[in-house]
Design an enzyme around this catalytic site. Structure first.
Site, PDB file in Angstrom:
ATOM      1  CE1 TYR A 108      -3.304  -2.728   0.175  1.00  0.00           C
ATOM      2  CE2 TYR A 108      -3.774  -2.132   2.445  1.00  0.00           C
ATOM      3  CZ  TYR A 108      -4.047  -2.903   1.333  1.00  0.00           C
ATOM      4  OH  TYR A 108      -5.052  -3.832   1.387  1.00  0.00           O
ATOM      5  CG  PHE A 161     -13.266  -3.605  -2.793  1.00  0.00           C
ATOM      6  CD1 PHE A 161     -12.407  -2.536  -2.637  1.00  0.00           C
ATOM      7  CD2 PHE A 161     -12.969  -4.555  -3.769  1.00  0.00           C
ATOM      8  CE1 PHE A 161     -11.282  -2.406  -3.435  1.00  0.00           C
ATOM      9  CE2 PHE A 161     -11.854  -4.432  -4.572  1.00  0.00           C
ATOM     10  CZ  PHE A 161     -11.007  -3.354  -4.409  1.00  0.00           C
ATOM     11  N   PRO A 162     -15.652  -3.084   1.593  1.00  0.00           N
ATOM     12  CG  PRO A 162     -15.216  -2.161   3.693  1.00  0.00           C
ATOM     13  CD  PRO A 162     -14.531  -2.653   2.451  1.00  0.00           C
ATOM     14  CG  LEU A 163     -17.688   1.568   2.744  1.00  0.00           C
ATOM     15  CD1 LEU A 163     -17.097   2.927   3.085  1.00  0.00           C
ATOM     16  CD2 LEU A 163     -19.061   1.413   3.367  1.00  0.00           C
ATOM     17  N   GLY A 188     -16.186  -0.678  -3.228  1.00  0.00           N
ATOM     18  CA  GLY A 188     -15.127  -0.274  -4.137  1.00  0.00           C
ATOM     19  C   GLY A 188     -14.832  -1.363  -5.143  1.00  0.00           C
ATOM     20  N   PRO A 205     -19.637  -1.574  -7.355  1.00  0.00           N
ATOM     21  CG  PRO A 205     -20.053   0.244  -8.740  1.00  0.00           C
ATOM     22  CD  PRO A 205     -19.453  -1.123  -8.745  1.00  0.00           C
TER      23      PRO A 205
END
Length: 298
Positions: free
Chosen positions: A74, A225-227, A229, A233
């Protein structure tokens, strides 16, 4: 396995989400933080201000978060998530659990584009130890594959290499990421699996059988990607009724759904923004009803 602190008036936002014993011995709040977006908003985007990243991380722990998910890869240029974590939070609190991932190799453009072999994993683990400034990593995931879905390859040799490092004391607990049920079983035959990290959110529930297996075995399921991503989406219009009922945002409702969906689900929303951090942590105050869950497709 879990506790509910929702009625504690003095609880921090993270504590309101309840808790889970990661690996059977590390208590973490179920609402944590993902560090992927600290260096940049996307793998192709510009570097973010490191001072802002440090400020976000310090606010993270003020809000009660004690589970931070990161990775050595990252990074964007000179801005590196692990180094931001070390700058902001070292010396680390005794209750802070830092999870990291190994497996992907960075290409010349700084984007993960290859997979490490078993003989390369020790070096990647040592990179994480150095950059975080610790002698032992709390949780290390073997991240499998690229941006495609899980399955189709053996993980035995690579997971066994990490299991050896665990036996040496460099790693406390092991996890696997972007895997299917067969790969989970393959790993479990080698060493205990404390956590699985796969794509999963309110409108991406393809891994419900794997989630059920994790529930059965007491394994944390930590969605990336809990939201919404990545490539799937969240459609905000499908959530409008529930968000309005709770006077919440789409992000808060999506995170509250994860916390309600299963006691082994740990949410790690990531952001490089203090405002978005405060918004995400507000999810812990929301208690979805059976009517809400039905409307959201549970």
């Amino acid at each position: 396995m879990t506790t509910d602190n929702a009625h504690s008036g003095s609880a921090t936002p993270a504590a309101l989400s309840g808790s889970f014993l990661l690996g059977g011995d590390l208590p973490v709040h179920r609402l944590g933080f993902g560090a992927m977006r600290l260096p940049t908003g996307s793998f192709q985007g510009p570097a973010r201000d490191p001072e802002t990243g440090v400020a976000v991380l310090r606010r993270v722990v003020e809000l009660g978060v004690n589970h931070i998910d990161t990775a050595w890869f990252y990074r964007r240029g000179e801005v590196v998530a692990n180094e931001l974590i070390r700058t902001a939070l070292a010396p680390y609190g005794n209750d802070l659990v830092i999870a990291t991932k190994v497996g992907p190799l960075l290409g010349g453009d700084g984007v993960p584009s290859g997979q490490a072999g078993p003989d390369q994993l020790r070096g990647l683990v040592e990179d994480n130890l150095r950059s975080l400034g610790v002698d032992r990593l709390d949780l290390v995931y073997l991240r499998v594959g690229g941006m495609t879905g899980p399955g189709g390859e053996s993980i035995a040799a690579r997971f066994a290499a990490l299991a050896e490092l665990r036996e040496e004391g460099l790693i406390r607990h092991l996890g696997i990421s972007n895997v299917d049920a067969a790969q989970l079983a393959e790993a479990q035959a080698i060493a205990p699996v404390a956590a699985v990290q796969n794509s999963f959110h309110v409108q991406d529930q393809g891994d419900v059988k794997l989630l059920a297996q994790c529930e059965k075995d007491g394994i944390a399921f930590v969605p990336f990607f809990p939201l919404g991503g990545g490539y799937r989406p969240i459609d905000a219009t499908r959530m409008a009724q529930v968000t309005a009922r709770h006077e919440a945002t789409v992000a808060q409702t999506a995170l509250a759904w994860l916390l309600a969906r299963s006691p082994v689900l740990l949410a790690i929303p990531g952001t490089g923004s203090l405002d978005h951090l405060e918004e995400n942590m507000g999810a812990s105050r929301i208690r979805l009803t059976p009517q809400d869950l039905a409307a959201l497709g549970d």
